[in-house]
Motif scaffolding. Structure first.
Motif, mmCIF file in Angstrom:
data_model
loop_
_atom_site.group_PDB
_atom_site.id
_atom_site.type_symbol
_atom_site.label_atom_id
_atom_site.label_comp_id
_atom_site.label_asym_id
_atom_site.label_seq_id
_atom_site.Cartn_x
_atom_site.Cartn_y
_atom_site.Cartn_z
ATOM 1 N N GLN A 98 0.805 -1.218 0.000
ATOM 2 C CA GLN A 98 0.000 0.000 0.000
ATOM 3 C C GLN A 98 0.841 1.272 0.000
ATOM 4 O O GLN A 98 0.433 2.299 -0.551
ATOM 5 N N ASP A 99 2.018 1.217 0.611
ATOM 6 C CA ASP A 99 2.891 2.395 0.645
ATOM 7 C C ASP A 99 3.676 2.570 -0.651
ATOM 8 O O ASP A 99 4.398 3.555 -0.807
ATOM 9 N N SER A 100 3.535 1.602 -1.551
ATOM 10 C CA SER A 100 4.293 1.635 -2.807
ATOM 11 C C SER A 100 3.368 1.634 -4.019
ATOM 12 O O SER A 100 3.708 1.110 -5.077
ATOM 13 N N GLN A 101 2.199 2.223 -3.863
ATOM 14 C CA GLN A 101 1.213 2.232 -4.937
ATOM 15 C C GLN A 101 0.345 3.482 -4.824
ATOM 16 O O GLN A 101 0.113 3.987 -3.726
ATOM 17 N N TYR A 102 -0.125 3.988 -5.964
ATOM 18 C CA TYR A 102 -1.009 5.154 -5.991
ATOM 19 C C TYR A 102 -2.455 4.671 -6.136
ATOM 20 O O TYR A 102 -3.129 4.956 -7.133
ATOM 21 N N GLY A 103 -2.915 3.938 -5.150
ATOM 22 C CA GLY A 103 -4.232 3.314 -5.235
ATOM 23 C C GLY A 103 -5.370 4.292 -5.430
ATOM 24 O O GLY A 103 -6.335 4.008 -6.154
ATOM 25 N N ASN A 104 -5.264 5.473 -4.824
ATOM 26 C CA ASN A 104 -6.346 6.455 -4.932
ATOM 27 C C ASN A 104 -6.429 7.089 -6.319
ATOM 28 O O ASN A 104 -7.410 7.766 -6.640
ATOM 29 N N LEU A 105 -5.415 6.859 -7.153
ATOM 30 C CA LEU A 105 -5.404 7.440 -8.500
ATOM 31 C C LEU A 105 -5.597 6.387 -9.597
ATOM 32 O O LEU A 105 -5.505 6.707 -10.783
ATOM 33 N N MET A 106 -5.877 5.159 -9.203
ATOM 34 C CA MET A 106 -6.007 4.085 -10.185
ATOM 35 C C MET A 106 -7.111 4.368 -11.207
ATOM 36 O O MET A 106 -6.965 4.086 -12.401
ATOM 37 N N LYS A 107 -8.210 4.943 -10.755
ATOM 38 C CA LYS A 107 -9.326 5.210 -11.670
ATOM 39 C C LYS A 107 -8.914 6.159 -12.790
ATOM 40 O O LYS A 107 -9.411 6.051 -13.920
ATOM 41 N N THR A 108 -8.012 7.084 -12.510
ATOM 42 C CA THR A 108 -7.583 8.019 -13.554
ATOM 43 C C THR A 108 -6.823 7.292 -14.660
ATOM 44 O O THR A 108 -6.903 7.676 -15.827
ATOM 45 N N ALA A 109 -6.084 6.237 -14.294
ATOM 46 C CA ALA A 109 -5.377 5.438 -15.299
ATOM 47 C C ALA A 109 -6.370 4.659 -16.152
ATOM 48 O O ALA A 109 -6.217 4.561 -17.376
ATOM 49 N N VAL A 110 -7.400 4.111 -15.511
ATOM 50 C CA VAL A 110 -8.430 3.363 -16.239
ATOM 51 C C VAL A 110 -9.186 4.285 -17.193
ATOM 52 O O VAL A 110 -9.466 3.924 -18.346
ATOM 53 N N ASP A 111 -9.510 5.488 -16.742
ATOM 54 C CA ASP A 111 -10.251 6.435 -17.584
ATOM 55 C C ASP A 111 -9.423 6.907 -18.776
ATOM 56 O O ASP A 111 -9.959 7.131 -19.866
#
Length: 413
Positions: free
Chosen positions: A335-348
Motif C-alpha cells: 500500500q505504501d508503494s502504490q497510488y491506489g487512490n489514483l487508479m481510476k484516472t489510469a483506467v479512464d
C-alpha cells in the motif's frame, strides 16, 4: 464475444495500416504533417484529443498536428490550443504524412486511406489492449525531426556513459537485491544491505520513501506505457515523485529508448540520470559493449533481473509475491508503494488497456519468462534466491530458506 469482434477489428486495421504505408512509399511524396481524424464532434472529445497530443507530441518534439472541428467547438474551448496544434474548420490542403485515428472504425480507416493517401496510426483509447498507449513510439519512428534526432543522440551518449559507470562500480559484486512492489517488500527492513550491494528498485516503489532511504537503490527502472508514461493523474504523480527523487539522490533511471525520449522531452533535467536499454529477441545480459536485453512484458524480466545478473554473483528477489488464484488484477501491491487512490484516472485515460487484459494469461506468461531467464542466468554461474514467499514457481523453488547461502541476511531489526 465482444473481445473477438475487437480482435477482428484490430487485425483489419493492421492490414489497412500496412497498405497505407505501402501506398505512401509508392507515391514518392515527402510530407511531415500529422492530422487527427475524424473531426472532433464535441468539446469532451476535443479536449481528450488535445490532452493526448500535449503529452505524447509536445512542441519540443518538433512535430505539428492539425485538428479539424467547427468554429463553435473552437469557441467553446476558448480558442486555447497547445503550440504544436493547428485547429482548422475545413481542410484545404490534404497533404499529410500520417493520419491519427482517434475514433476507430474500419470504415473510418478506409476513408482516411482513400482520401489522404497517408500513413495511419490509431490513437483511440478504446481501440484494443495497449495499442493507443504506445502509438507515440511509432509516430516518433515515422517522423524523425531534428529535435527528436538530437535528443536521441544525447540520450545514447548519456546512457552509454552512465551504464559504463554503473557496470564498473558493481561488476563482480557479491550480492544484488531486486525490489518489487508486493506486500512482502517490507522484509527489506530485516536485511542488512551494505554499500557494496547493487540494489535495483522498480515502478511505484519510488513513492515509498522509507524503502528508498533504507535500501539506497542505485537503479530505479520502469517501463509501463500506462502507469509511468501515460497521461493520467496516476502517471503524472509517479513522474513528480521521479523528478523529486532525481534532485535528492544519485539513482539511475533505466527505461526503454522511446520512453526515455518522451521523458527527456518533458523533463530535460532527468536526462543526466537516464539509461536507455534497447531490446532484442535474443537473451543477453547487458554490458557496456552490448546494452541490449531480451524483450519481456514485465519490468522484473525486462530490466531488473538481466541488469542484476550482468553484475552480481548472487541475486536476491524481494517483493515479487506473485498472484493469488482469487485475484482479479495483476497482483497485490504494498500500500505504501502504490497510488491506489489514483487508479481510476489510469483506467479512464487508457480503458482498453484494462478492458482487454487477461490477467491469468499474463501471469502464466510472466512465470514462464521468469523461469527461462533465471535458468539462463544460472547456466552462466549466477545464483538466485527469493527472500520473500512467492506464488511464482521459479522463485518459490529458489526460496532462500531452503537454498540460501550460510551467510546471514538478517540484521536483527
Amino acid at each position: 464475444m465482444m473481445l473477438i469482434v475487437r480482435r477482428i477489428s484490430y487485425f483489419a486495421y493492421i492490414v489497412l495500416r500496412r497498405i497505407a504505408r505501402w501506398k505512401y512509399r509508392e507515391s514518392n511524396v515527402k510530407r511531415s504533417r500529422l492530422l487527427v481524424w475524424p473531426p472532433a464532434s464535441n468539446l469532451e472529445e476535443l479536449n481528450d484529443i488535445v490532452d493526448w497530443i500535449a503529452w505524447y507530441i509536445p512542441a519540443q518534439s518538433g512535430l505539428s498536428v492539425t485538428l479539424v472541428g467547427t468554429p463553435a467547438l473552437a469557441a467553446e474551448r476558448g480558442y486555447s490550443m497547445p503550440a504544436e496544434v493547428t485547429f482548422l474548420t475545413r481542410i484545404a490542403d490534404e497533404s499529410f504524412e500520417t493520419v491519427l485515428i482517434h475514433k476507430h472504425t474500419v470504415r473510418c480507416s478506409l476513408e482516411a486511406l482513400e482520401r489522404f493517401n497517408a500513413k495511419l496510426e490509431c490513437i483511440d483509447k478504446r481501440f484494443f489492449t495497449y495499442h493507443e498507449s504506445v502509438a507515440f513510439q511509432r509516430i516518433y519512428a515515422l517522423h524523425d525531426t531534428v529535435s527528436l534526432s538530437d535528443t536521441r543522440k544525447k540520450l545514447e551518449e548519456v546512457s552509454r556513459k552512465n551504464y559504463e559507470f554503473l557496470y564498473s562500480r558493481y561488476k563482480g559484486c557479491q550480492r544484488a537485491f531486486v525490489l518489487g512492489t508486493g506486500p512482502s517488500i517490507q522484509q527489506i527492513f530485516h536485511i542488512d544491505v551494505s554499500q557494496d550491494d547493487l540494489v535495483i528498485a522498480c515502478n511505484s516503489l519510488v513513492k515509498n520513501q522509507k524503502v528508498f532511504s533504507y535500501a539506497r537503490p542505485a537503479v530505479l527502472t520502469f517501463a509501463d506505457p500506462v502507469f509511468h508514461f501515460g497521461r493520467s493523474a496516476y502517471a503524472q504523480q509517479f513522474r513528480e515523485h521521479l523528478a523529486s527523487l532525481s534532485s535528492d539522490t544519485n539513482v539511475f533511471f533505466i527505461v526503454p529508448p522511446e520512453h526515455g525520449l518522451l521523458l527527456a522531452l518533458h523533463y530535460p533535467s532527468l536526462i543526466s540520470r537516464l539509461i536507455v536499454l534497447p531490446v532484442s529477441p535474443e537473451f543477453n545480459l547487458p554490458t557496456p559493449e552490448n546494452r541490449k536485453v531480451q524483450v519481456a512484458d514485465n519490468i522484473m524480466t525486462l530490466y531488473m533481473l538481466p541488469v542484476a545478473s550482468a553484475m552480481a554473483q548472487e541475486v536476491y528477489v524481494i517483493g515479487a509475491d506473485g498472484r493469488a488464484q482469487a485475484d482479479n488484477y495483476f497482483w497485490k501491491h504494498d500500500q505504501d508503494s502504490q497510488y491506489g487512490n489514483l487508479m481510476k484516472t489510469a483506467v479512464d485515460a487508457h480503458p482498453s488497456f484494462f478492458r482487454d487484459r487477461d490477467y491469468k494469461a499474463y501471469f502464466k506468461h510472466h512465470c514462464d519468462t521468469m523461469e527461462a531467464l533465471i535458468s539462463q542466468g544460472e547456466r552462466r554461474g549466477v545464483r538466485y534466491y527469493s527472500v520473500s514467499s512467492s506464488t511464482i514457481p521459479a522463485l518459490r523453488q529458489r526460496a532462500w530458506e531452503r537454498h540460501g547461502p550460510r551467510e546471514q541476511l538478517a540484521n536483527g531489526a
